[in-house]
Design a protein around this motif. Structure first.
Motif, PDB file in Angstrom:
ATOM      1  N   THR B  78       0.723  -0.950  -0.076  1.00  0.00           N
ATOM      2  CA  THR B  78       0.002   0.323  -0.435  1.00  0.00           C
ATOM      3  C   THR B  78       0.899   1.135  -0.344  1.00  0.00           C
ATOM      4  N   PHE B  79       1.760   1.327   0.609  1.00  0.00           N
ATOM      5  CA  PHE B  79       3.039   2.567   0.810  1.00  0.00           C
ATOM      6  C   PHE B  79       3.572   2.935   0.027  1.00  0.00           C
ATOM      7  N   THR B  80       4.007   1.335  -1.418  1.00  0.00           N
ATOM      8  CA  THR B  80       4.789   1.768  -1.691  1.00  0.00           C
ATOM      9  C   THR B  80       3.552   1.704  -3.108  1.00  0.00           C
ATOM     10  N   ALA B  81       2.523   1.913  -3.286  1.00  0.00           N
ATOM     11  CA  ALA B  81       2.025   2.315  -4.119  1.00  0.00           C
ATOM     12  C   ALA B  81       2.025   3.301  -4.719  1.00  0.00           C
ATOM     13  N   ARG B  82       0.810   3.959  -2.812  1.00  0.00           N
ATOM     14  CA  ARG B  82       0.449   5.006  -2.881  1.00  0.00           C
ATOM     15  C   ARG B  82       2.017   6.081  -3.377  1.00  0.00           C
ATOM     16  N   GLY B  83       2.984   6.480  -2.533  1.00  0.00           N
ATOM     17  CA  GLY B  83       4.394   6.667  -3.020  1.00  0.00           C
ATOM     18  C   GLY B  83       4.420   7.428  -4.917  1.00  0.00           C
ATOM     19  N   ARG B  84       4.044   6.006  -5.549  1.00  0.00           N
ATOM     20  CA  ARG B  84       4.573   6.273  -6.963  1.00  0.00           C
ATOM     21  C   ARG B  84       2.628   6.799  -7.440  1.00  0.00           C
ATOM     22  N   ALA B  85       1.406   7.231  -6.186  1.00  0.00           N
ATOM     23  CA  ALA B  85       0.376   7.726  -6.903  1.00  0.00           C
ATOM     24  C   ALA B  85       0.325   8.839  -6.097  1.00  0.00           C
ATOM     25  N   ARG B  86       1.447   9.754  -5.883  1.00  0.00           N
ATOM     26  CA  ARG B  86       1.150  11.202  -5.043  1.00  0.00           C
ATOM     27  C   ARG B  86       0.478  12.051  -5.022  1.00  0.00           C
ATOM     28  N   ARG B  87       0.348  11.959  -7.142  1.00  0.00           N
ATOM     29  CA  ARG B  87      -1.334  13.165  -6.949  1.00  0.00           C
ATOM     30  C   ARG B  87      -1.983  12.658  -6.795  1.00  0.00           C
ATOM     31  N   VAL B  88      -3.048  11.211  -6.351  1.00  0.00           N
ATOM     32  CA  VAL B  88      -4.131  10.794  -6.198  1.00  0.00           C
ATOM     33  C   VAL B  88      -4.115  11.392  -4.397  1.00  0.00           C
ATOM     34  N   PRO B  89      -5.353  12.615  -4.357  1.00  0.00           N
ATOM     35  CA  PRO B  89      -5.788  13.060  -2.859  1.00  0.00           C
ATOM     36  C   PRO B  89      -5.709  11.328  -2.388  1.00  0.00           C
ATOM     37  N   GLY B  90      -5.455  11.192  -1.052  1.00  0.00           N
ATOM     38  CA  GLY B  90      -6.126  10.001  -0.265  1.00  0.00           C
ATOM     39  C   GLY B  90      -5.933   8.963  -0.860  1.00  0.00           C
ATOM     40  N   VAL B 140       0.088   1.829 -10.566  1.00  0.00           N
ATOM     41  CA  VAL B 140       0.364   2.446 -12.500  1.00  0.00           C
ATOM     42  C   VAL B 140      -1.040   2.604 -12.685  1.00  0.00           C
ATOM     43  N   ALA B 141      -2.389   2.516 -12.832  1.00  0.00           N
ATOM     44  CA  ALA B 141      -3.479   2.529 -12.566  1.00  0.00           C
ATOM     45  C   ALA B 141      -3.876   4.473 -12.237  1.00  0.00           C
ATOM     46  N   LEU B 142      -3.866   4.061 -10.796  1.00  0.00           N
ATOM     47  CA  LEU B 142      -3.893   5.952  -9.890  1.00  0.00           C
ATOM     48  C   LEU B 142      -3.071   6.387 -10.358  1.00  0.00           C
ATOM     49  N   ASN B 143      -1.320   5.985 -10.555  1.00  0.00           N
ATOM     50  CA  ASN B 143      -0.795   7.502 -11.285  1.00  0.00           C
ATOM     51  C   ASN B 143      -1.149   7.616 -12.169  1.00  0.00           C
ATOM     52  N   ARG B 144      -1.702   7.457 -13.668  1.00  0.00           N
ATOM     53  CA  ARG B 144      -1.889   7.475 -15.144  1.00  0.00           C
ATOM     54  C   ARG B 144      -3.207   8.282 -14.552  1.00  0.00           C
ATOM     55  N   LEU B 145      -4.288   7.983 -13.459  1.00  0.00           N
ATOM     56  CA  LEU B 145      -5.349   8.648 -13.297  1.00  0.00           C
ATOM     57  C   LEU B 145      -4.414  10.192 -13.087  1.00  0.00           C
ATOM     58  N   GLY B 146      -3.994  10.367 -11.586  1.00  0.00           N
ATOM     59  CA  GLY B 146      -3.539  11.763 -11.561  1.00  0.00           C
ATOM     60  C   GLY B 146      -2.739  12.478 -12.993  1.00  0.00           C
ATOM     61  N   ASP B 147      -2.652  11.944 -13.783  1.00  0.00           N
ATOM     62  CA  ASP B 147      -2.387  13.015 -14.686  1.00  0.00           C
ATOM     63  C   ASP B 147      -3.034  13.431 -15.503  1.00  0.00           C
ATOM     64  N   GLU B 148      -3.987  12.013 -15.761  1.00  0.00           N
ATOM     65  CA  GLU B 148      -5.256  12.394 -16.875  1.00  0.00           C
ATOM     66  C   GLU B 148      -5.846  14.056 -16.332  1.00  0.00           C
ATOM     67  N   VAL B 149      -6.228  13.721 -14.766  1.00  0.00           N
ATOM     68  CA  VAL B 149      -6.844  14.156 -14.173  1.00  0.00           C
ATOM     69  C   VAL B 149      -6.366  15.852 -14.243  1.00  0.00           C
ATOM     70  N   SER B 150      -5.373  15.919 -14.165  1.00  0.00           N
ATOM     71  CA  SER B 150      -5.245  17.171 -13.967  1.00  0.00           C
ATOM     72  C   SER B 150      -3.829  17.764 -15.886  1.00  0.00           C
ATOM     73  N   ALA B 151      -4.414  16.772 -16.663  1.00  0.00           N
ATOM     74  CA  ALA B 151      -3.936  17.242 -17.991  1.00  0.00           C
ATOM     75  C   ALA B 151      -5.511  18.095 -18.529  1.00  0.00           C
ATOM     76  N   GLN B 152      -6.008  17.295 -17.797  1.00  0.00           N
ATOM     77  CA  GLN B 152      -8.199  17.149 -18.576  1.00  0.00           C
ATOM     78  C   GLN B 152      -8.758  17.779 -18.080  1.00  0.00           C
ATOM     79  N   ALA B 153      -8.120  18.899 -16.372  1.00  0.00           N
ATOM     80  CA  ALA B 153      -8.750  19.597 -15.603  1.00  0.00           C
ATOM     81  C   ALA B 153     -10.386  20.495 -16.096  1.00  0.00           C
ATOM     82  N   ARG B 154      -9.613  21.199 -17.359  1.00  0.00           N
ATOM     83  CA  ARG B 154     -10.398  22.049 -17.873  1.00  0.00           C
ATOM     84  C   ARG B 154     -11.753  20.929 -18.674  1.00  0.00           C
ATOM     85  N   PRO B 155     -11.563  20.476 -19.331  1.00  0.00           N
ATOM     86  CA  PRO B 155     -12.892  19.589 -19.552  1.00  0.00           C
ATOM     87  C   PRO B 155     -13.694  18.889 -18.619  1.00  0.00           C
TER      88      PRO B 155
END
Ligand SMILES: Nc1ncnc2c1ncn2[C@@H]1O[C@H](COP(=O)(O)OP(=O)(O)OP(=O)(O)O)[C@@H](O)[C@H]1O
Ligand SMILES: [Mg+2]
Lengths: 211, 259
Positions: B78-90, B140-155
């Protein structure tokens, strides 16, 4: 006296950790109101508070006399619909975009009608949304807001990418909505001419023009 | 299956290949030799330690110790994956839930359907395999989700402005990032045996199993893995996206990209 549409009391708001609006008191009445001020003054930030895309750090925002925090945010956004400054369409056709909002609450949109109101021919309906010019996208953004038949339109520089003839068409639509359908409009603009043509009242967000 | 007996000398001999790679790296100035050394050292220490822990658990034959070991792996994962998904709050809670559910449901099914007996010899490796792969997929999935949300914030915000819920607005991004978390495993499963020999098959064959038995064992593990990792990815993304939004369907301001 007309009933206020929006009222702000002691509103402070920040973006990216920096304070943008400080202790703002404001009444926005029915009809059309223009919101002007230099770039970075917080015009877009203010609009986002009105439909609760964001909340202020302090102070209250009222819609029709009620604290917006007491309203269902989704219903508020349908009644007071925001057209953002930069176009951001969904993948798919123009018609898909126009239908999206009404479909969320089980309604059917009159796509050609909305397109025509926004100054686009009905021939645009099946065009790919990603393959439009910025000005065309801007009008699709307006059309999909109009499809929700909102009580208030919050428009963030809605004609910034339009030529003067198309702009005049959009302005005529807005005037008709205001005068014939009782829609209220809050329009951010850098064009003092547009502010004069459209709005009964202009609010200047320049820091030194407080009040 | 015949038990295997491997001497340390044989293990050391397998290092020769790494040594050749390191020599080539030195010669070509690829600057890989340092990483190779660290990797060899860490794998030796970690696997040896794990070997002793597993040996102790096998000796004790206690299912409680198995549960404790797997819980520890879930925590570290859990902590390892969280470290790679830093941009996902909580992100901590969705990941913890995803990993525990993946391991828990898999082992419960394995026992309920009698795939393997309820012995540490089966539960420890299966649980460990599931947790490790679930961790990678969730990260991987959460890390990607963080990137996507920040890239797609306006839409995203434009969609919220039309009265969409955060769930409706985020759904395409959630689906996309879930896919990117699972595609490696799905592809690997599709091409297994054709493009690559999976580790279990190799291990079982080397350990002396009949090919058909080795294949059956590999299929069981592959399918358990596929199901449990898909489950973990689903849970992690479908809970994780909520961290980006407030209860009033507002997109939270993203913290700027780190690293
Ligand atoms: N996403 C963001 N993250 C951080 N800061 C932001 C963000 N958006 C705007 N700001 C900052 O907030 C302040 C107000 O921005 P806002 O967009 O409300 O200005 P504006 O009056 O609409 O300007 P413009 O006329 O250029 O559109 C600016 O200083 C801007 O740098
Ligand atoms: Mg702006």
């Amino acid at each position: 006296m007309t009933a206020g549409v929006f009222a702000l009391e002691g509103v402070c708001a920040s973006r990216g950790g920096r304070s943008v609006l400080r202790d703002l008191d404001l009444e926005i009445g029915e009809g059309a109101t223009a919101l002007v001020g230099p770039s970075g003054a917080g015009k877009s930030t203010l609009l986002r508070l009105l439909n609760r895309l964001a909340d202020p750090d302090r102070g209250t925002v009222r819609f029709a006399g009620r604290d917006v925090c007491d309203l269902d945010p989704l219903e508020l956004r349908r009644r007071a619909c925001l057209v953002p400054q930069l176009p951001a369409l969904l993948p798919g056709t123009v018609a898909d975009n126009v239908r999206y909002g009404p479909e969320l609450c089980g309604n059917e949109a009159d796509v050609p009608h909305s397109l025509e109101l926004a100054g686009l021919g009905r021939s645009y309906a099946e065009r790919e949304a990603g393959r439009l010019s910025v000005g065309e996208q801007q009008r699709v953004m307006l059309a999909r807001a109009l499809a929700l038949e909102p009580e208030v339109l919050l428009l963030d520089e809605p004609t910034s990418a339009l030529d003067s003839r198309t702009e005049a068409g959009v302005e005529a639509t807005l005037m008709r909505l205001v005068h014939e359908h009782g829609v209220s409009v809050v329009v951010v603009t850098h064009d003092s001419g547009q502010a004069r043509r459209l709005a009964r009242r202009t609010i200047d967000l320049r820091p030194e023009a407080a009040g | 299956m015949t038990p295997v007996d491997i001497t340390l000398t044989e293990v050391a001999a397998s290092l020769a290949l790494v040594a050749i790679a390191a020599a080539v790296s030195l010669w070509r100035r690829a600057e890989l030799e340092g990483d190779l050394a660290v990797a060899v050292l860490r794998s030796f220490l970690q696997l040896t330690a794990v070997g002793y822990v597993i040996q102790a658990i096998f000796d004790s034959d206690s299912l409680w110790l198995v549960a404790l070991l797997l819980a520890g792996m879930v925590a570290v994962g859990t902590f390892t994956a969280r470290g790679r998904a830093r941009r996902v709050p909580g992100a901590l809670r969705p990941i913890a839930f995803a990993l525990s559910a993946a391991a828990g449901v898999t082992l419960a099914l394995v026992l309920a359907l009698d795939v393997f007996p309820a012995e540490p010899r089966y539960l420890v490796p299966v649980g460990g395999m599931v947790i490790g792969n679930a961790m990678t997929a969730a990260a991987v999935a959460l890390n990607r989700l963080g990137d996507e949300v920040s890239a797609q914030a306006r839409p995203l915000e434009a969609t919220l402005a039309l009265g969409a819920t955060s769930h409706q607005a985020a759904r395409p991004l959630v689906t996309g990032s879930l896919r990117s978390g699972l595609i490696p495993l799905i592809d690997q499963t599709k091409t297994t045996g054709v493009v690559a020999f999976p580790g279990t098959l190799v291990g079982a064959l080397v350990a002396g199993a009949e090919p058909i038995d080795a294949v059956r064992l590999q299929l069981i593990l592959l399918w358990l893995l596929l199901g449990s990792v898909a489950l973990a990815g689903l849970i992690a993304t479908s809970l994780g996206y909520r961290g980006f939004f407030t209860g009033a369907h507002q997109l939270r301001e993203m913290r700027p990209a780190e690293e």
